[in-house]
Design a protein around this motif. Structure first.
Motif, short mmCIF file in Angstrom:
data_model
loop_
_atom_site.label_atom_id
_atom_site.label_comp_id
_atom_site.label_asym_id
_atom_site.label_seq_id
_atom_site.Cartn_x
_atom_site.Cartn_y
_atom_site.Cartn_z
N LYS A 70 0.86 -1.19 -0.06
CA LYS A 70 -0.10 -0.14 -0.16
C LYS A 70 0.85 1.37 -0.01
O LYS A 70 0.59 2.25 -0.87
N THR A 71 1.83 1.20 0.66
CA THR A 71 2.66 2.49 0.88
C THR A 71 3.41 2.80 -0.36
O THR A 71 3.57 3.74 -0.72
N THR A 72 3.88 1.63 -0.74
CA THR A 72 4.54 1.89 -2.21
C THR A 72 3.78 2.23 -3.37
O THR A 72 3.96 3.06 -4.21
N ALA A 73 2.33 1.79 -3.57
CA ALA A 73 1.30 2.25 -4.23
C ALA A 73 0.91 3.60 -4.12
O ALA A 73 0.74 4.51 -4.94
N SER A 74 1.00 3.86 -2.83
CA SER A 74 0.34 5.41 -2.60
C SER A 74 1.48 6.48 -3.08
O SER A 74 1.40 7.36 -3.50
N ILE A 75 2.72 6.06 -2.78
CA ILE A 75 4.02 6.82 -2.99
C ILE A 75 4.22 7.10 -4.74
O ILE A 75 4.17 7.98 -5.37
N GLY A 76 3.78 5.86 -5.36
CA GLY A 76 3.87 5.51 -6.60
C GLY A 76 2.87 6.46 -7.26
O GLY A 76 2.81 7.10 -8.48
N LEU A 77 1.75 6.51 -6.92
CA LEU A 77 0.47 7.44 -7.12
C LEU A 77 1.09 8.84 -7.42
O LEU A 77 0.68 9.49 -8.24
N ALA A 78 1.47 9.21 -6.26
CA ALA A 78 1.79 10.65 -6.04
C ALA A 78 2.78 11.07 -7.18
O ALA A 78 2.62 12.23 -7.80
N LEU A 79 3.88 10.19 -7.37
CA LEU A 79 4.90 10.26 -8.46
C LEU A 79 4.32 10.53 -9.79
O LEU A 79 4.37 11.27 -10.64
N ALA A 113 9.79 4.05 -5.54
CA ALA A 113 8.77 4.73 -4.86
C ALA A 113 8.84 5.00 -3.40
O ALA A 113 8.13 4.09 -2.65
N GLN A 114 9.59 5.69 -2.93
CA GLN A 114 9.85 5.92 -1.50
C GLN A 114 9.80 7.35 -1.14
O GLN A 114 9.98 8.17 -1.81
N VAL A 115 9.81 7.38 0.24
CA VAL A 115 9.95 8.58 0.82
C VAL A 115 11.34 8.75 1.70
O VAL A 115 11.81 7.64 1.89
N VAL A 116 11.95 9.67 1.40
CA VAL A 116 13.30 9.98 2.01
C VAL A 116 13.67 11.12 2.92
O VAL A 116 12.82 11.88 2.46
N PRO A 117 14.67 11.21 3.57
CA PRO A 117 15.78 10.23 3.82
C PRO A 117 15.09 8.82 4.56
O PRO A 117 14.58 8.97 5.55
N MET A 118 15.07 7.96 3.67
CA MET A 118 14.63 6.56 4.36
C MET A 118 15.11 6.23 5.44
O MET A 118 14.34 5.61 6.44
N GLU A 119 16.17 6.03 5.82
CA GLU A 119 16.78 5.39 7.07
C GLU A 119 16.16 6.34 8.38
O GLU A 119 15.97 5.78 9.51
N LYS A 120 16.29 7.65 8.24
CA LYS A 120 16.04 8.57 9.29
C LYS A 120 14.48 8.53 9.42
O LYS A 120 13.91 8.13 10.76
N ILE A 121 13.60 8.22 8.33
CA ILE A 121 12.04 8.12 8.60
C ILE A 121 11.84 6.85 9.30
O ILE A 121 11.11 6.75 9.96
N THR A 258 9.56 12.65 -1.63
CA THR A 258 9.79 11.32 -2.28
C THR A 258 11.03 11.21 -3.00
O THR A 258 11.72 12.24 -3.25
N THR A 259 10.99 9.87 -3.62
CA THR A 259 12.51 9.81 -4.66
C THR A 259 12.45 10.54 -5.77
O THR A 259 13.38 10.62 -6.21
N GLU A 260 11.36 11.24 -6.19
CA GLU A 260 11.52 12.29 -7.32
C GLU A 260 11.18 13.73 -6.65
O GLU A 260 10.84 14.55 -7.29
N GLY A 261 11.35 13.94 -5.36
CA GLY A 261 11.24 15.45 -5.09
C GLY A 261 10.14 15.87 -4.66
O GLY A 261 10.02 17.32 -4.39
N THR A 262 8.92 15.34 -4.72
CA THR A 262 7.63 15.77 -4.43
C THR A 262 7.40 15.66 -2.82
O THR A 262 7.88 14.88 -2.18
#
Length: 555
Positions: A70-79, A113-121, A258-262
């Motif tokens: 779900k999280t990957t799909a949510s982020i992917g949709l935003a991208l 399709a991730q939110v970053v910085p991944m390690e800190k999150i 996100t990984t694409e800066g949104t």
């Protein structure tokens, strides 16, 4: 394909001030946490814009133990939305250290399709989970001290309800005894720990509308009962101001990218199997304020997260989704089609067909809420085209839309077709008015029964003597108008974690009741669900390490 953490590490992140500026958030008003994270003031919410923007809910079929995506799909949709020129902002939950070091691993999306910085999150982030843990345990310490200091005056409580929390999976702490040793160590009494995502403080943080509402809710928390049966609350303890002070920074949502800066707001982290499973109302409204579309998810399957999102979060906040995405995968369908879990990556048309029962049950449930449903198919590398076409054809015959999400492998480009479909459906056939499962005026038993029979398709709902007595107490104290939050296994519609597919007609046992008078909901404990998970035989922690100054093993 590269591991998630390697993909995230290679992203050239924008400064968070630039992300804020591009989103329309004044740079001078944000509170940066380093270069790539920031807190945004609650005061930026614009209720007029909230009403005008479109909210998209992302939920799923009943998940496997590694999830559905779900999280990957949510982020992917935003991208994908940004790829087609639409302004979309994410609103997601924060990961818990329990799953990160336990079974599932990280919760910041996957692939491209991730939110970053991944390690800190995934780890300490901006400290919100620690603030919730500290606030909850501060109440426990202050309550114990109050009982100790006032015992000479004859003050005592007939029953103490407030336990402790920790954001770690630790089965050894489920039941404990405190106050052992000399009298100066306090009163000897039984207690225990829940995991932080199950804390009522977490629920309060996620359901509060502003600082005043947060303080009001904290004051209303039920801590125990006096000997005359009356409630003893945090307000009676006189510390609601102090606890609010601990949560001042945590109340403001976190802005990342996100990984694409949104832009993405990541805030709050209740689990949907043992709590209400949604990110904060504040973060969702912030996403609606700064986006023409806001994309949010609710935890686990639609019988848990989406049901609570609609029956609790939307009921109390006035939020209304314009569209619901139901995420499905071949692996999930095969698991519900009697394919052994160790073989769900192998082709099986018959397994997919048999698994449609689970998909169809979730579709019907969501439609009964008045939702327009789009089946979002998460593509995996092992999927065959024949199997995918089988799912597409089934959705066509069922009268629901279907779209493939390739955001994991291809980022925004791989989710652009999904995004176009989402925009087209919202413009052509958005969701209607919400139809709740129960009304505010129903009794608490009726609310639980309507959810269990209407959503899960239980045959009988059986209340233990303990649960029945606590429901009577809740209604006596004036809490009958609260919505119900049923805590049950995430692996089945029933209370049996191994009953895959779409079981019906089963007995559904409510064994306990937890009154969340501050969060303003009644938590019903079904079956043998526990609110402090244990660690598996091979916890994810065994794969996490630091090498060359970089964290490896988070996924």
């Amino acid at each position: 394909m590269k591991p998630d953490i390697e993909i995230a590490r290679n992203v050239k992140m924008k400064k968070i001030t630039d992300v804020a500026s591009e989103t329309g958030i004044p740079q001078e008003s944000i509170e940066p946490y380093g270069k790539y994270m920031a807190k945004i003031p609650v005061s930026f919410i614009d209720e007029d814009k909230v009403r005008k923007s479109r909210l998209i809910l992302v939920t799923a079929i009943t998940a496997t133990k590694t999830g559905i995506g779900k999280t990957t799909a949510s982020i992917g949709l935003a991208l994908g939305m940004h790829r087609i020129g639409k302004k979309a902002v994410l609103a997601l939950r924060e990961p818990s250290l329990g799953p990160c070091f336990g079974m599932k691993g990280g919760a910041a999306g996957g692939g491209y399709a991730q939110v970053v910085p991944m390690e800190k999150i995934n780890l300490h982030f901006t400290g919100d989970f620690h603030a919730v843990t500290s606030a909850h345990n501060m109440i426990a310490a202050l309550l114990d001290n109050y009982l100790y200091q006032h015992q000479s005056e004859g003050f005592a409580l007939k029953e103490v309800l407030w336990k402790r929390v920790l954001d770690v999976n630790d089965r050894s702490l489920r039941n404990i005894v405190t106050g052992l040793g000399p009298r100066t160590n306090g009163l000897v009494q039984e207690s225990g720990f829940d995991i932080t995502p199950a804390s009522e403080i977490m629920a309060i943080l996620c359901l509060s509308s502003d600082m005043d509402d947060l303080r009001r809710r904290i004051g209303n928390i039920l801590l125990g009962y006096r000997f005359d049966g009356s409630a003893f609350t945090v307000r009676d303890l006189g510390v609601e101001g102090a606890i609010t002070a601990l949560l001042m920074d945590a109340l403001n949502p976190n802005l990342v990218q996100t990984t694409e800066g949104t832009a993405a707001f990541v805030h709050g982290g209740p689990f949907a199997n043992i709590a209400h499973g949604c990110n904060s109302v504040i973060a969702t409204k912030m996403a609606l304020t700064f986006g023409d579309y806001a994309i949010t998810e609710a935890g686990f399957g639609a019988d848990l997260g989406a049901e609570k999102f609609l029956n609790i979060k939307c009921r109390k906040s006035g939020l209304r989704p314009s569209l619901t995405l139901l995420v499905a995968s071949l692996q999930g369908l095969k698991m519900h089609g009697d394919v052994p879990v160790e073989k769900i990556k192998e082709p099986s048309l018959e397994g997919v067909r048999k698994g449609f029962c689970n998909l169809d049950r979730h579709i019907r449930n969501l439609q009964e809420f008045g939702q327009t449903v789009l089946v979002c198919f998460n593509r995996f590398a092992s999927d065959t085209q024949e199997e995918i076409e089988l799912v597409r054809q089934h959705c066509k015959e069922a009268g629901v839309e279907f779209a493939i999400n390739d955001g994991y492998a291809h980022g925004g480009e791989g989710a652009a077709d999904l995004a176009r479909k989402v925009v087209e459906i919202i413009d052509r056939n958005p969701s209607g008015p919400l139809e709740f499962t129960y009304s505010d005026t129903d009794s608490l038993k009726d609310k639980i029964e309507k959810t269990a029979k209407g959503i899960y398709k239980a045959g009988n709902v059986i209340f233990s003597k303990t649960a029945a007595k606590k429901i009577e107490t809740a209604e006596r104290l004036g809490f009958s108008g609260f919505p119900v939050c049923i805590a049950k296994t995430q692996y089945s519609f029933s209370q049996d974690a191994k009953a895959y597919g779409a079981p019906s007609g089963f007995d559904f046992e409510i064994n306990d009741i937890v009154i969340n008078s501050g969060a303003e909901m009644i938590v019903a404990i079904a079956g043998d669900i526990i609110r402090m998970p244990g660690l598996p035989k091979h916890p994810q922690a065994l794969d996490i390490d630091v090498e060359g100054g970089f964290i490896n093993g988070l996924s």
